[in-house]
Design an enzyme around this catalytic site. Structure first.
Site, PDB file in Angstrom:
ATOM      1  N   SER A 191     111.762 -15.019  41.693  1.00  0.00           N
ATOM      2  CA  SER A 191     110.429 -15.579  41.626  1.00  0.00           C
ATOM      3  C   SER A 191     109.415 -14.828  42.500  1.00  0.00           C
ATOM      4  CB  SER A 191     110.493 -17.045  42.076  1.00  0.00           C
ATOM      5  OG  SER A 191     110.965 -17.140  43.420  1.00  0.00           O
ATOM      6  N   SER A 219     115.734 -14.138  44.467  1.00  0.00           N
ATOM      7  CA  SER A 219     114.326 -13.948  44.124  1.00  0.00           C
ATOM      8  C   SER A 219     113.606 -12.844  44.872  1.00  0.00           C
ATOM      9  CB  SER A 219     113.565 -15.267  44.301  1.00  0.00           C
ATOM     10  OG  SER A 219     113.973 -16.200  43.336  1.00  0.00           O
ATOM     11  N   LYS A 225     104.094 -13.751  49.356  1.00  0.00           N
ATOM     12  CA  LYS A 225     104.320 -14.663  48.240  1.00  0.00           C
ATOM     13  C   LYS A 225     103.573 -15.970  48.451  1.00  0.00           C
ATOM     14  CE  LYS A 225     108.371 -16.546  45.752  1.00  0.00           C
ATOM     15  NZ  LYS A 225     109.852 -16.497  45.726  1.00  0.00           N
TER      16      LYS A 225
END
Length: 475
Positions: free
Chosen positions: A147, A171, A77
């Site tokens: 996310s 997330s 990420k």
């Protein structure tokens, strides 16, 4: 190869049937073919990946075999620092920011021999349960969740074998559920957050996303270490340093179903999970039946339900302070999106008394969960109250089982309780909706018992094939 398990690919590499450079080439081809549509990646580390693959091959020629991750492409990420590579947090605030050192999790992945293939998309500074513009690989009109949506979408679409995400309110688990993959939020502090852009320091977790519990265990074993550079890092039981998790879930040979005999699973009351979509409820009940057939005892439990106000009263001021400490806010306030800028401003107006009161309430809630876990080994409940929603409904009111609810609140309310409590939790696929969208459950367990929650999910995945489903060719 990207749809194969880490163990199977590792065996191919170890046997000399495929070279890491060939695996990297195949992975990059998948990214080239698919990511213009999926938009999972912010940065693809093409040259570095080939160099790392060649280094892995040279090491293997000398007899050095670091781990099952040696030569395996992993995506991370874009909150996580990779030395010499942009870390943007999907924000104009950091559009040109180059990291000067690896985050601890990257350092540990490299020591295990993993190859970092690229940086994946997130909501701006991870401050939302969506990840625009990433699209759900199962239906490009749907959200991939967030996310860590870029990481989950990349795994689901076959653009990498595993990935790293972060989880502050869900997330890792939200996108895992939306995209039909498996994601582990470890016990709070088990994986270092050093080098990871913070959202809320008392809620942030780093963990793996992969196709199965077994693959998550392999990655988790590489990255779960005490780190003195992270003030919130904790040491787990000493045996966790010996890669015991992967062995526990799969046996010495890493294959075959495990008995769940003797385990007790708690099922929360309807008031804790409602409203949920009828197809999610049906898939949940079917999964419980499978687990019962596998040997677990299912028990009804009463759990307190934390409010979104409690979560936000902790998360918002911590986020605001984190951005102030970095020197980004309010100095670069014009570069933030309207939504994130508003949330950071709101965090500045939460009083110390309200924050401290929320911490007390959080402690009472966490203690209640841990007390219930004295009587059961884990909780099993939906990860999301409904399958992935249309992307144009993100942040808007939606209808769930006849009730109107804000979609962002709906996506967070079943996952954030386990951020407040810091309990290890795994999200995994348990079926598909009539629209062909994945449905996800989660298993939450006792602190430091990642092996137990992974064992439960792994056993379920030996008895079902939901996690092996691949994207239809017509999508």
């Amino acid at each position: 190869m990207p749809y194969t398990s880490i163990r199977e690919v590792a065996e191919e590499i170890h046997a000399g049937l495929i070279r890491p450079s060939e695996l990297v080439e195949e992975t990059l081809q998948s990214i080239d073919e698919l990511d213009d549509t999926i938009k999972a990646f912010v940065t693809v580390m093409r040259e570095q990946a080939y160099q790392d693959a060649e280094q892995a091959e040279r090491e293997m020629l000398t007899g050095l075999y670091r781990s099952q991750l040696h030569g395996i492409p992993i995506a991370v990420k874009d909150l996580i620092a990779v030395k010499g590579v942009r870390t943007t947090a999907s924000s104009q605030v950091l559009a040109d920011h180059i990291s000067h050192e690896d985050a601890t999790v990257i350092d540990l992945l490299r020591k295990a021999g993993a190859i970092i293939i690229g940086k994946t998309n997130t909501y701006e500074f991870a401050y939302g349960p969506f990840s625009p513009p990433t699209r759900n690989p199962w239906d490009h009109t749907r959200t991939a969740g967030g996310s860590s949506g870029g990481s989950a979408a990349a795994v689901a679409a076959g653009m990498c074998i595993g990935a790293i995400g972060t989880d502050t309110g869900g997330s890792i688990r939200i996108p895992a559920a939306c995209c039909g993959v498996t994601g582990l939020k470890p016990t709070y502090g088990r994986v270092s957050c050093h080098g990871v852009i913070p959202l809320s320091w008392s809620l942030d977790h780093v963990g793996p996303i992969a196709r199965s519990a077994e693959d998550c265990a392999v990655i988790f074993d590489a990255i779960a270490r005490y780190d003195p550079r992270d003030p919130y890092s904790v040491s787990g039981p000493a045996t966790t340093q010996n890669r015991y998790t992967a062995t526990l879930i799969g046996g010495v040979e890493g294959r075959g179903p495990l008995s769940l005999q003797g385990l007790k699973i708690g099922v929360p009351q309807d008031a804790f999970v409602d409203p949920i979509h009828a197809e999610v409820r049906a898939a949940w009940r079917s999964a419980l039946y499978v687990l019962e057939e596998g040997g677990v005892e299912v028990m009804q439990v009463e759990l307190p339900r934390p409010t979104m106000d409690l979560y936000r009263t902790i998360q918002k001021p911590e986020a605001s302070l984190a951005h102030m400490q970095q020197g980004w806010f309010p100095v670069r306030r014009a570069l933030y999106s309207d939504i994130v800028r508003t949330r950071l401003l709101e965090g500045q107006h939460i009083t110390a008394v309200d924050y401290l009161n929320a911490l007390q309430e959080r402690r009472r809630f966490s203690s209640s969960l841990r007390a219930t876990l004295q009587h059961v080994d884990a909780f099993v409940l939906p990860a999301q109250p409904l399958p992935a929603i249309p992307a144009d409904q993100a942040g808007k009111d939606i209808e769930i089982d006849g009730e109107l609810e804000n979609s962002a609140v709906a996506m967070l309310r079943l996952t954030m309780p386990f951020n407040l409590s810091g309990l290890p939790t795994v999200a995994f696929p348990c079926g598909f909706s009539s629209d062909g969208l994945p449905i996800g459950l989660q298993v939450a367990g006792k602190p430091f018992e990642e092996a137990t929650v992974l064992r439960i999910v792994h056993a379920y995945q030996q008895l079902t094939d939901w996690h092996r489903r691949t994207i239809p060719s017509n999508v």
